[in-house]
Enzyme design. Sequence first.
Site, PDB file in Angstrom:
ATOM      1  N   ASP A  19      -8.645 -11.415 -18.042  1.00  0.00           N
ATOM      2  CA  ASP A  19      -8.681 -10.993 -19.442  1.00  0.00           C
ATOM      3  C   ASP A  19      -7.980  -9.644 -19.634  1.00  0.00           C
ATOM      4  OD1 ASP A  19      -9.293 -11.271 -22.095  1.00  0.00           O
ATOM      5  OD2 ASP A  19     -11.350 -10.568 -21.920  1.00  0.00           O
ATOM      6  N   ASN A  54      -9.380 -21.351 -26.431  1.00  0.00           N
ATOM      7  CA  ASN A  54      -8.131 -20.610 -26.617  1.00  0.00           C
ATOM      8  C   ASN A  54      -7.109 -21.348 -27.502  1.00  0.00           C
ATOM      9  OD1 ASN A  54      -8.262 -19.100 -23.299  1.00  0.00           O
ATOM     10  ND2 ASN A  54      -8.782 -18.179 -25.264  1.00  0.00           N
TER      11      ASN A  54
HETATM   12  C1  IPE Z   1     -11.674 -15.812 -21.685  1.00  0.00           C
HETATM   13  O1  IPE Z   1     -11.028 -14.803 -22.348  1.00  0.00           O
HETATM   14  C2  IPE Z   1     -10.732 -16.936 -21.400  1.00  0.00           C
HETATM   15  C3  IPE Z   1      -9.723 -16.693 -20.375  1.00  0.00           C
HETATM   16  C4  IPE Z   1      -9.575 -15.585 -19.712  1.00  0.00           C
HETATM   17  C5  IPE Z   1      -8.876 -17.799 -20.085  1.00  0.00           C
HETATM   18  P1  IPE Z   1     -10.998 -14.710 -23.938  1.00  0.00           P
HETATM   19  O2  IPE Z   1     -10.190 -13.523 -24.262  1.00  0.00           O
HETATM   20  O3  IPE Z   1     -10.568 -15.999 -24.525  1.00  0.00           O
HETATM   21  O4  IPE Z   1     -12.541 -14.493 -24.281  1.00  0.00           O
HETATM   22  P2  IPE Z   1     -13.222 -13.832 -25.548  1.00  0.00           P
HETATM   23  O5  IPE Z   1     -12.653 -14.505 -26.750  1.00  0.00           O
HETATM   24  O6  IPE Z   1     -12.919 -12.381 -25.516  1.00  0.00           O
HETATM   25  O7  IPE Z   1     -14.687 -14.083 -25.369  1.00  0.00           O
HETATM   26  C1  IPE Z   2      -6.498 -13.405 -21.195  1.00  0.00           C
HETATM   27  O1  IPE Z   2      -5.977 -12.326 -21.880  1.00  0.00           O
HETATM   28  C2  IPE Z   2      -5.552 -14.567 -21.114  1.00  0.00           C
HETATM   29  C3  IPE Z   2      -5.965 -15.773 -21.842  1.00  0.00           C
HETATM   30  C4  IPE Z   2      -7.064 -15.919 -22.518  1.00  0.00           C
HETATM   31  C5  IPE Z   2      -5.039 -16.881 -21.794  1.00  0.00           C
HETATM   32  P1  IPE Z   2      -6.141 -12.204 -23.456  1.00  0.00           P
HETATM   33  O2  IPE Z   2      -4.985 -12.875 -24.098  1.00  0.00           O
HETATM   34  O3  IPE Z   2      -7.469 -12.704 -23.886  1.00  0.00           O
HETATM   35  O4  IPE Z   2      -6.042 -10.665 -23.645  1.00  0.00           O
HETATM   36  P2  IPE Z   2      -6.841  -9.773 -24.697  1.00  0.00           P
HETATM   37  O5  IPE Z   2      -8.293 -10.027 -24.439  1.00  0.00           O
HETATM   38  O6  IPE Z   2      -6.427 -10.228 -26.050  1.00  0.00           O
HETATM   39  O7  IPE Z   2      -6.427  -8.390 -24.384  1.00  0.00           O
HETATM   40 MG    MG Z   3      -9.270 -11.780 -24.128  1.00  0.00          MG
END
Ligand code: IPE
Ligand code: IPE
Ligand code: MG
Length: 240
Positions: free
Chosen positions: A21, A69
């Site tokens: 993340d 996602n």
């Molecule tokens: C969790 O991260 C999913 C992945 C890392 C694939 P998200 O960024 O989607 O989670 P939330 O929305 O902050 O809970």
């Molecule tokens: C995690 O990084 C990757 C996926 C969920 C695919 P994010 O895209 O959630 O990154 P932030 O949380 O917006 O910084």
């Molecule tokens: Mg995220």
Amino acid sequence: MAKAYLPEGTKVPCHVGVIMDGNGRWAKKRGLPRKFGHREGAKTFREITRHAKRLGISYITYYAFSTENWKRPQDEVDAIMELFEKYLDEVRDFIDENIRVRFIGDRSRLKETLQKKMASVEEDSKDFDSMTLVLAINYGGQDEIAHSCRVLAERVKNGELEPSDITPELIEQNLYTEEIPPVDLVIRPSGEQRLSNFMIWQSAYAEFYYTNILWPDFKGSDLEKAVIEYSDRNRRFGGV
Ligand code: IPE
Ligand code: IPE
Ligand code: MG
């Protein structure tokens, strides 16, 4: 097992789960579109996988794309899917390093070309045993449990099983993680302290390690820190 990077006597977790993340925030901080963060995060993934093997970790599961996602803007979803296609070609390098690759999640919503690549990487690496790399793509813990329940409900309907035969073991046998041991340590970078539907069944007794570092900045030394902290925890599994 080579553990030169860790203090003598460190207990290395068998299965580590990583919630990758912070890619978006990493890009935003640099004034770049979010997809650049995902690209950078993919580089970290390769580096950390190799380091996990050096540390003697047997299974490492990465949360790459959740069932939730899909809610993101279409251009970001497209960019992530493109990255998977590209990286699946590179994941082949891991095969040369004796690493088994597996995927968990609902594949039916993924592009057919991607599904084919996933199946062929799994098939070509199935006999490798230095480490198992698991990629969670279109994965959701709740979706996975529902999937297992559907399989068991079919068996009840066909008269193969009685409702009273359904045990946690049976539910577990029908999860996507069949034959993969439970998660010992969940690592979540980027400062969020939640599971976001990641391996909710398998991490029932996992230890959690949170860090503010954004995933693209996560280094081998951060993985070592998490393992050392894990090693100091007192796991009781409900006992004394
Ligand atoms: C969790 O991260 C999913 C992945 C890392 C694939 P998200 O960024 O989607 O989670 P939330 O929305 O902050 O809970
Ligand atoms: C995690 O990084 C990757 C996926 C969920 C695919 P994010 O895209 O959630 O990154 P932030 O949380 O917006 O910084
Ligand atoms: Mg995220």
